[in-house]
Every structure is written in structure tokens, then in C-alpha cells.
Motif scaffolding. Sequence first.
Motif, PDB file in Angstrom:
ATOM      1  N   SER A 149       0.798  -1.126   0.047  1.00 35.48           N
ATOM      2  CA  SER A 149      -0.063   0.109  -0.217  1.00 35.48           C
ATOM      3  C   SER A 149       0.861   1.466  -0.099  1.00 35.48           C
ATOM      4  O   SER A 149       2.218   1.256   0.366  1.00 35.48           O
ATOM      5  CB  SER A 149      -0.840   0.168   1.237  1.00 35.48           C
ATOM      6  N   PHE A 150       0.205   2.392  -0.176  1.00 36.76           N
ATOM      7  CA  PHE A 150       0.597   3.648  -0.148  1.00 36.76           C
ATOM      8  C   PHE A 150       0.909   4.142   1.256  1.00 36.76           C
ATOM      9  O   PHE A 150       1.858   4.818   1.391  1.00 36.76           O
ATOM     10  CB  PHE A 150      -0.375   4.652  -0.840  1.00 36.76           C
ATOM     11  N   ASP A 151       0.507   3.186   2.015  1.00 39.87           N
ATOM     12  CA  ASP A 151       0.743   3.668   3.606  1.00 39.87           C
ATOM     13  C   ASP A 151       2.177   2.859   3.899  1.00 39.87           C
ATOM     14  O   ASP A 151       2.425   2.875   5.183  1.00 39.87           O
ATOM     15  CB  ASP A 151      -0.369   3.007   4.362  1.00 39.87           C
ATOM     16  N   THR A 152       2.798   2.360   3.126  1.00 38.38           N
ATOM     17  CA  THR A 152       4.444   1.689   3.245  1.00 38.38           C
ATOM     18  C   THR A 152       4.333   0.341   3.758  1.00 38.38           C
ATOM     19  O   THR A 152       5.125  -0.248   3.884  1.00 38.38           O
ATOM     20  CB  THR A 152       5.206   2.816   4.126  1.00 38.38           C
ATOM     21  N   GLN A 153       2.851  -0.105   4.338  1.00 39.31           N
ATOM     22  CA  GLN A 153       2.982  -1.472   4.678  1.00 39.31           C
ATOM     23  C   GLN A 153       2.679  -2.614   3.564  1.00 39.31           C
ATOM     24  O   GLN A 153       2.057  -2.368   2.761  1.00 39.31           O
ATOM     25  CB  GLN A 153       1.917  -1.602   5.816  1.00 39.31           C
ATOM     26  N   VAL A 154       3.222  -3.794   4.040  1.00 36.88           N
ATOM     27  CA  VAL A 154       2.820  -5.038   3.247  1.00 36.88           C
ATOM     28  C   VAL A 154       2.034  -6.024   4.255  1.00 36.88           C
ATOM     29  O   VAL A 154       2.610  -6.114   5.414  1.00 36.88           O
ATOM     30  CB  VAL A 154       4.102  -5.842   2.860  1.00 36.88           C
ATOM     31  N   ARG A 155       0.740  -6.236   3.815  1.00 30.99           N
ATOM     32  CA  ARG A 155       0.133  -7.253   4.843  1.00 30.99           C
ATOM     33  C   ARG A 155      -0.118  -8.723   4.308  1.00 30.99           C
ATOM     34  O   ARG A 155      -0.423  -8.682   3.017  1.00 30.99           O
ATOM     35  CB  ARG A 155      -1.186  -6.405   4.936  1.00 30.99           C
ATOM     36  N   LEU A 156      -0.069  -9.645   4.891  1.00 31.81           N
ATOM     37  CA  LEU A 156      -0.248 -10.866   4.500  1.00 31.81           C
ATOM     38  C   LEU A 156      -1.706 -11.306   5.011  1.00 31.81           C
ATOM     39  O   LEU A 156      -1.857 -11.369   6.294  1.00 31.81           O
ATOM     40  CB  LEU A 156       0.788 -11.852   4.906  1.00 31.81           C
ATOM     41  N   TRP A 157      -2.375 -12.131   4.331  1.00 33.96           N
ATOM     42  CA  TRP A 157      -3.780 -12.483   4.663  1.00 33.96           C
ATOM     43  C   TRP A 157      -3.739 -13.979   4.484  1.00 33.96           C
ATOM     44  O   TRP A 157      -3.486 -14.457   3.543  1.00 33.96           O
ATOM     45  CB  TRP A 157      -4.805 -11.683   3.763  1.00 33.96           C
ATOM     46  N   ASP A 158      -4.279 -14.891   5.232  1.00 34.30           N
ATOM     47  CA  ASP A 158      -4.635 -16.443   5.349  1.00 34.30           C
ATOM     48  C   ASP A 158      -6.018 -16.816   4.728  1.00 34.30           C
ATOM     49  O   ASP A 158      -6.778 -16.276   5.234  1.00 34.30           O
ATOM     50  CB  ASP A 158      -4.261 -16.681   6.616  1.00 34.30           C
ATOM     51  N   LEU A 159      -5.815 -17.134   3.499  1.00 32.97           N
ATOM     52  CA  LEU A 159      -7.168 -17.308   3.001  1.00 32.97           C
ATOM     53  C   LEU A 159      -7.846 -18.536   3.467  1.00 32.97           C
ATOM     54  O   LEU A 159      -8.998 -18.725   3.099  1.00 32.97           O
ATOM     55  CB  LEU A 159      -6.881 -17.616   1.344  1.00 32.97           C
ATOM     56  N   ARG A 160      -7.158 -19.345   4.093  1.00 32.01           N
ATOM     57  CA  ARG A 160      -8.025 -20.669   4.916  1.00 32.01           C
ATOM     58  C   ARG A 160      -8.635 -20.099   6.328  1.00 32.01           C
ATOM     59  O   ARG A 160      -9.425 -21.094   6.835  1.00 32.01           O
ATOM     60  CB  ARG A 160      -6.722 -21.763   5.098  1.00 32.01           C
ATOM     61  N   SER A 161      -8.184 -18.991   6.895  1.00 40.60           N
ATOM     62  CA  SER A 161      -8.814 -18.697   7.976  1.00 40.60           C
ATOM     63  C   SER A 161      -9.812 -17.521   7.930  1.00 40.60           C
ATOM     64  O   SER A 161      -9.810 -16.812   6.803  1.00 40.60           O
ATOM     65  CB  SER A 161      -7.632 -17.762   8.858  1.00 40.60           C
ATOM     66  N   SER A 162     -10.906 -17.569   8.841  1.00 40.07           N
ATOM     67  CA  SER A 162     -12.023 -16.715   8.955  1.00 40.07           C
ATOM     68  C   SER A 162     -11.709 -15.307   9.432  1.00 40.07           C
ATOM     69  O   SER A 162     -12.803 -14.487   9.242  1.00 40.07           O
ATOM     70  CB  SER A 162     -12.929 -17.410   9.394  1.00 40.07           C
ATOM     71  N   THR A 163     -10.325 -15.361  10.207  1.00 40.44           N
ATOM     72  CA  THR A 163     -10.233 -13.971  10.973  1.00 40.44           C
ATOM     73  C   THR A 163      -9.860 -12.958   9.589  1.00 40.44           C
ATOM     74  O   THR A 163      -9.714 -13.162   8.729  1.00 40.44           O
ATOM     75  CB  THR A 163      -8.820 -14.072  11.655  1.00 40.44           C
ATOM     76  N   ARG A 164     -10.178 -11.747   9.969  1.00 38.93           N
ATOM     77  CA  ARG A 164     -10.189 -10.342   9.203  1.00 38.93           C
ATOM     78  C   ARG A 164      -8.572  -9.745   9.579  1.00 38.93           C
ATOM     79  O   ARG A 164      -8.317  -8.922   8.873  1.00 38.93           O
ATOM     80  CB  ARG A 164     -11.324  -9.537   9.514  1.00 38.93           C
ATOM     81  N   ALA A 165      -7.906 -10.353  10.417  1.00 40.20           N
ATOM     82  CA  ALA A 165      -6.697  -9.708  10.910  1.00 40.20           C
ATOM     83  C   ALA A 165      -5.398 -10.499   9.923  1.00 40.20           C
ATOM     84  O   ALA A 165      -5.553 -11.559   9.536  1.00 40.20           O
ATOM     85  CB  ALA A 165      -6.324 -10.039  12.074  1.00 40.20           C
TER      86      ALA A 165
END
Length: 299
Positions: free
Chosen positions: A122-138
Motif C-alpha cells: 500500500s501507499f501507507d508503506t505497509q505490506v500485509r499477509l492474509w491467510d485465505l484459509r482462516s476466517s479472521t479478518r486480521a
Amino acid sequence: MNSQETLPNTQRFVLREHQGAVNVCRYNAEGNYCLTGGQDKHIRLWNTTTGLKVITLEGHGWEVLDIAVASDHTRFASGGGDRSVFLWHAGRGELERKWAGHTQKVNAVAFNPYSNVLVSGSFDTQVRLWDLRSSTRAPIQVLRDAKDSVMALDVADHTITVGSVDGFVRTYDIRQGVLTSDYIGHPVVSLSRTRDGTSLLVGTLDHTLRLFDVTRGSLLNQYTGHRNGTYRIRSCLSRADTLVMGGSEDGTIWCWNTLNAQPVDTLKGHTNVVTCVSFHPRESSMISASADGSVIIWD
């Protein structure tokens, strides 16, 4: 490398349904379809054999800036001005999930090779990793080392490579927990790995593409002649890695020989910045997108 690989230089179809700039174009894993996203907030799915639009996907409230297609064919992801990451079901054309968390526009999205982790930058300088197997939104991990906007991502088996406007290419070895930083010296806007994974093509806002050895970090070649000093332009390598393809801000597409860095041809078809070029995964064909609102399928 296949020395007989041919350059796709004939316009087979010109697709003009987007209203405003088209920011990204991507093939699916088989190459029989492509996805495009633009300033008009829409994603369009096209049949590359017929040139016909299959479906228009609506859901973004702001412009679409990137699209990534999963290796398992079933899903694709998108990011844009919404500051959210979208996951779509390819067959049904439906939005499956949406993750929030970025505080600025999402410039880049990429799947890992197993299609179970989605990475966003993102433009916010962060890279985020999302687990597609998990129901969590974090997110399962947040990478915060970039000092300016994250513009490009490349995800391999156990590495995540990040290109930023701060001039660095950062490679995270997730397995070993090691970060390697290479300073290019100019804003990084494009990353593309060779098929064998040994080299990385880096596009920067100094009118130059550079090919680096992934293991040693050494410069193998650089490609010049095109104009790229202001806009993000996504470049690519051909199917057999013998050609380097790069868009230009004058509306042309440049092609170089990968080994000797000599220009092979310059293609004319767009009338404004060529924002993205993508090569077909199986054939000598490619697609290009432009700020003029058009997408061209080349054979």
C-alpha cells in the motif's frame, strides 16, 4: 532460453469498454482469459480468443490499481483506492471476501504459489499477509520496513520481494526470517521474476529496467530507450525469458533482447502512457493496457 521466440507485434483485438485509464491487465493461468482494471472502478473479464467481454465486475468504490490471479484458477484478487483487498470467485464472478486494514490505497496484490496466502502492498508503506484459509479478518503478518509507498510485489515459495518508492527492493525470506535490502536509488514501480526464479526485472522511475541476479544481487543487464519517469508502468519478460517488454509514457511498447539488452522492436498502438504489459503464459501473445482507456491483445 528459446532463441526462436517471436515477438507478438500484430494487434489482434483492441478492447475499449473501460471509461478512463486502464491500470492493469493480467492473464489467467491458462491464458484463455484476461482481467483488466481501471479508473472507472470496474474489473472486466475478457475472452482472449474472441476478444469478447465475458463479464464486468463491480464492487470497488475507487479505481482498481492491481489484479492478481491465483495459480489454482478459481480466484483472483484486486486492490485499489478503496484501501481494501478484494478476493473474487473467478467462475461465479462474485466477491468472496474483503479485508480492510490499510490506511491508504492498495497499489499491489499477489498470491503465494499455493494460493493460500494473499499479499498486499500500500501507499501507507505497509505490506500485509492474509491467510485465505482462516476466517479472521486480521493479517497474519505486517511488514513495515518500507519508508515510502509500496508499488510492486513478487511472491515466490518462501520469499516476498517488495519494491518501494524509497528506492529499495527488499526481499523477505519468510522461512529463515531474513531481510535483504538492495538500494536501487530510484523509485521502484515494477517487479517481474524470470520463469526459473533466478533473476528479477526491476522497473524504476529513471527510464530504466534492470535485471538482477536474485542470489547474488548483482546487476545482469539494463534496458533503456523508453520513457518512464513519472508513472507506474508494469513491465514483464516473455514466456521463455528471451525478451523484455516494457511500456513507455509516449504510448509505445519497447522490446529488448534479454541477453544483450539491444532493442528488438517498438510497438505503436496506444496514444497515452502504457501502464501495463503482460505476456501470455503459453503462447507468443501479450496484452497491454493504457491510460488512453484501451487494452490491446497482441499476437
